[in-house]
Write an enzyme that holds these catalytic residues in place. Structure first.
Site, PDB file in Angstrom:
ATOM      1  N   SER A  39       2.991  -0.317   5.034  1.00  0.00           N
ATOM      2  CA  SER A  39       4.224  -1.118   5.030  1.00  0.00           C
ATOM      3  C   SER A  39       5.200  -0.609   6.069  1.00  0.00           C
ATOM      4  O   SER A  39       5.486   0.580   6.130  1.00  0.00           O
ATOM      5  CB  SER A  39       4.907  -1.115   3.656  1.00  0.00           C
ATOM      6  N   HIS A  70       4.434 -11.713   2.103  1.00  0.00           N
ATOM      7  CA  HIS A  70       3.212 -10.979   2.452  1.00  0.00           C
ATOM      8  C   HIS A  70       2.585 -11.632   3.670  1.00  0.00           C
ATOM      9  O   HIS A  70       2.385 -12.844   3.687  1.00  0.00           O
ATOM     10  CB  HIS A  70       2.264 -11.066   1.241  1.00  0.00           C
ATOM     11  N   HIS A  92      -2.516  -4.008  -2.367  1.00  0.00           N
ATOM     12  CA  HIS A  92      -2.243  -2.819  -3.185  1.00  0.00           C
ATOM     13  C   HIS A  92      -2.729  -3.015  -4.618  1.00  0.00           C
ATOM     14  O   HIS A  92      -2.577  -4.110  -5.189  1.00  0.00           O
ATOM     15  CB  HIS A  92      -0.736  -2.539  -3.234  1.00  0.00           C
ATOM     16  N   TYR A  94      -1.240  -1.788  -7.129  1.00  0.00           N
ATOM     17  CA  TYR A  94      -0.067  -2.028  -7.987  1.00  0.00           C
ATOM     18  C   TYR A  94       0.348  -3.494  -8.047  1.00  0.00           C
ATOM     19  O   TYR A  94       1.140  -3.892  -8.892  1.00  0.00           O
ATOM     20  CB  TYR A  94       1.124  -1.124  -7.608  1.00  0.00           C
ATOM     21  N   GLU A  95      -0.193  -4.322  -7.162  1.00  0.00           N
ATOM     22  CA  GLU A  95       0.083  -5.764  -7.234  1.00  0.00           C
ATOM     23  C   GLU A  95      -0.801  -6.431  -8.287  1.00  0.00           C
ATOM     24  O   GLU A  95      -0.696  -7.628  -8.514  1.00  0.00           O
ATOM     25  CB  GLU A  95      -0.191  -6.423  -5.879  1.00  0.00           C
ATOM     26  N   ALA A 122       2.737   4.936   4.289  1.00  0.00           N
ATOM     27  CA  ALA A 122       4.001   5.641   4.094  1.00  0.00           C
ATOM     28  C   ALA A 122       3.808   6.540   2.877  1.00  0.00           C
ATOM     29  O   ALA A 122       3.164   6.141   1.909  1.00  0.00           O
ATOM     30  CB  ALA A 122       5.120   4.650   3.839  1.00  0.00           C
ATOM     31  N   MET A 212       0.950   5.249  -2.566  1.00  0.00           N
ATOM     32  CA  MET A 212       0.414   4.244  -3.496  1.00  0.00           C
ATOM     33  C   MET A 212      -0.702   3.391  -2.898  1.00  0.00           C
ATOM     34  O   MET A 212      -0.877   2.232  -3.289  1.00  0.00           O
ATOM     35  CB  MET A 212       1.551   3.338  -3.963  1.00  0.00           C
ATOM     36  N   SER A 213      -1.426   3.940  -1.942  1.00  0.00           N
ATOM     37  CA  SER A 213      -2.444   3.105  -1.281  1.00  0.00           C
ATOM     38  C   SER A 213      -3.597   3.962  -0.774  1.00  0.00           C
ATOM     39  O   SER A 213      -3.784   5.100  -1.215  1.00  0.00           O
ATOM     40  CB  SER A 213      -1.799   2.363  -0.109  1.00  0.00           C
ATOM     41  N   ASN A 236      10.012  10.272   3.277  1.00  0.00           N
ATOM     42  CA  ASN A 236      11.036  10.854   2.396  1.00  0.00           C
ATOM     43  C   ASN A 236      10.503  12.136   1.765  1.00  0.00           C
ATOM     44  O   ASN A 236       9.292  12.349   1.727  1.00  0.00           O
ATOM     45  CB  ASN A 236      11.373   9.854   1.274  1.00  0.00           C
ATOM     46  N   HIS A 248      13.404   2.165  -1.709  1.00  0.00           N
ATOM     47  CA  HIS A 248      12.381   1.527  -0.887  1.00  0.00           C
ATOM     48  C   HIS A 248      12.919   1.225   0.519  1.00  0.00           C
ATOM     49  O   HIS A 248      12.213   1.398   1.514  1.00  0.00           O
ATOM     50  CB  HIS A 248      11.890   0.251  -1.576  1.00  0.00           C
TER      51      HIS A 248
HETATM   52  N1  HPA Z   1       6.050   8.246  -3.557  1.00  0.00           N
HETATM   53  C1  HPA Z   1       5.076   7.308  -3.583  1.00  0.00           C
HETATM   54  N2  HPA Z   1       4.858   6.469  -2.590  1.00  0.00           N
HETATM   55  C2  HPA Z   1       5.635   6.569  -1.508  1.00  0.00           C
HETATM   56  C3  HPA Z   1       6.657   7.520  -1.410  1.00  0.00           C
HETATM   57  C4  HPA Z   1       6.882   8.416  -2.494  1.00  0.00           C
HETATM   58  O1  HPA Z   1       7.761   9.288  -2.479  1.00  0.00           O
HETATM   59  N3  HPA Z   1       7.246   7.345  -0.186  1.00  0.00           N
HETATM   60  C5  HPA Z   1       6.583   6.334   0.425  1.00  0.00           C
HETATM   61  N4  HPA Z   1       5.607   5.852  -0.369  1.00  0.00           N
END
Ligand code: HPA
Length: 273
Positions: A39, A70, A92, A94-95, A122, A212-213, A236, A248
């Site tokens: 993303s 999307h 994903h 989670y979707e 990410a 998450m991927s 982050n 996000h």
């Molecule tokens: N946690 C999970 N997924 C993420 C994060 C995070 O801190 N940053 C970017 N994707």
């Protein structure tokens, strides 16, 4: 239990056949490399030479996205002289998809002839040295989503599904140009960010970054014998490791800032390895 009794033996590796028939009239060149971009990290797809863009919603068998905005596009063309297939708008878990569905683009690329796979994502930094903006080559992963990998058979043993020789070659090549780290990526299903206690636990397990991927696609690529490389953009500090509360929008913003470097890195990898 006999392997044939396992629930995932119901899945087929030939589920890409209708998609291949749909794509045949496009006369696409064989993609050598599959690129799946995380993303906010997809801009490289807009710079592809002589590209052919195909909407995934028209491809039979391609999982349908329910997410507003999307992109859902496959871009075929050349980057740094290599034929690539780029997935814009990844799927994903989670979707609400299964890992098997999330890995459909990998089965499709392999069926089209791809032999290499580069995936970006990410991620939150767990390793104390990994601040926002760090690029991390994934040395291995931990499946903390506890989802079975998307395979209809056990596949080869995965000491690591990521190609160590490729990682070392890239570290050598980039030494004086791009600052890179190496580490272990841990997959949580999401979409919620983690708690401070979870991050403490993941650090103790040996994770350097959390996201998450990636794991569904990489597990599938491994069973199909694709040479695989994963790159995490640390957007982050993971939850609890910094006083700033995770949002996000901030993840996307940092992703944007590092895009140019990530794009140079991907181009260098395509050109020189
Ligand atoms: N946690 C999970 N997924 C993420 C994060 C995070 O801190 N940053 C970017 N994707």
């Amino acid at each position: 239990m006999e392997l044939t009794q396992l629930p995932h033996t119901a899945f087929s590796m030939n589920d890409t056949q209708p998609a291949l028939e749909y794509l045949a009239p496009y006369n696409l060149p064989t993609p050598e490399v599959l690129l799946i971009l995380g993303s906010g990290l997809g801009s490289i797809a807009d710079t592809i030479d002589s590209s052919q863009v195909i909407s995934t919603k028209n491809i039979p068998g391609y999982p349908v996205s329910t997410v507003p905005g999307h992109k859902g596009r496959l871009v075929f063309g050349q980057l740094e002289g290599k034929h690539v297939m780029v997935v814009q708008g990844r799927i994903h878990v989670y979707e609400g998809y299964t890992p098997y569905e999330a890995a459909f683009p990998v089965r499709l690329a392999a069926a089209l002839g791809a032999r290499k796979f580069i995936v970006t994502n990410a991620a939150g930094g767990i390793h104390p040295d990994f601040s926002p903006g760090t690029l991390m080559l994934i040395s291995n992963h931990i499946n903390m989503a506890m989802e079975p990998p998307p395979i209809p058979h056990p596949g080869p043993p995965a000491v690591s599904p990521y190609d160590t020789a490729w990682i070392n070659q890239i570290l050598d090549l980039t030494r004086d140009q791009i600052s890179l780290q190496k580490g272990v990526y841990l997959w949580t299903k999401g979409p919620a960010y983690e708690t401070k206690s979870e991050i403490k636990a993941f650090a103790a397990l040996g994770a350097d970054a959390v996201g998450m991927s990636t794991v569904p696609e990489v597990s599938q690529a491994h069973t199909l014998g694709l040479k695989t490389l994963g790159i995490s953009t640390i957007t982050n500090h993971a939850a609890g490791l910094s006083p700033i509360l995770l949002k996000h929008e901030d993840v996307l913003e940092v992703g944007k800032g590092i895009q140019t470097t990530l794009e140079s890195l991907v181009r260098l990898i395509l050109r020189e390895t």
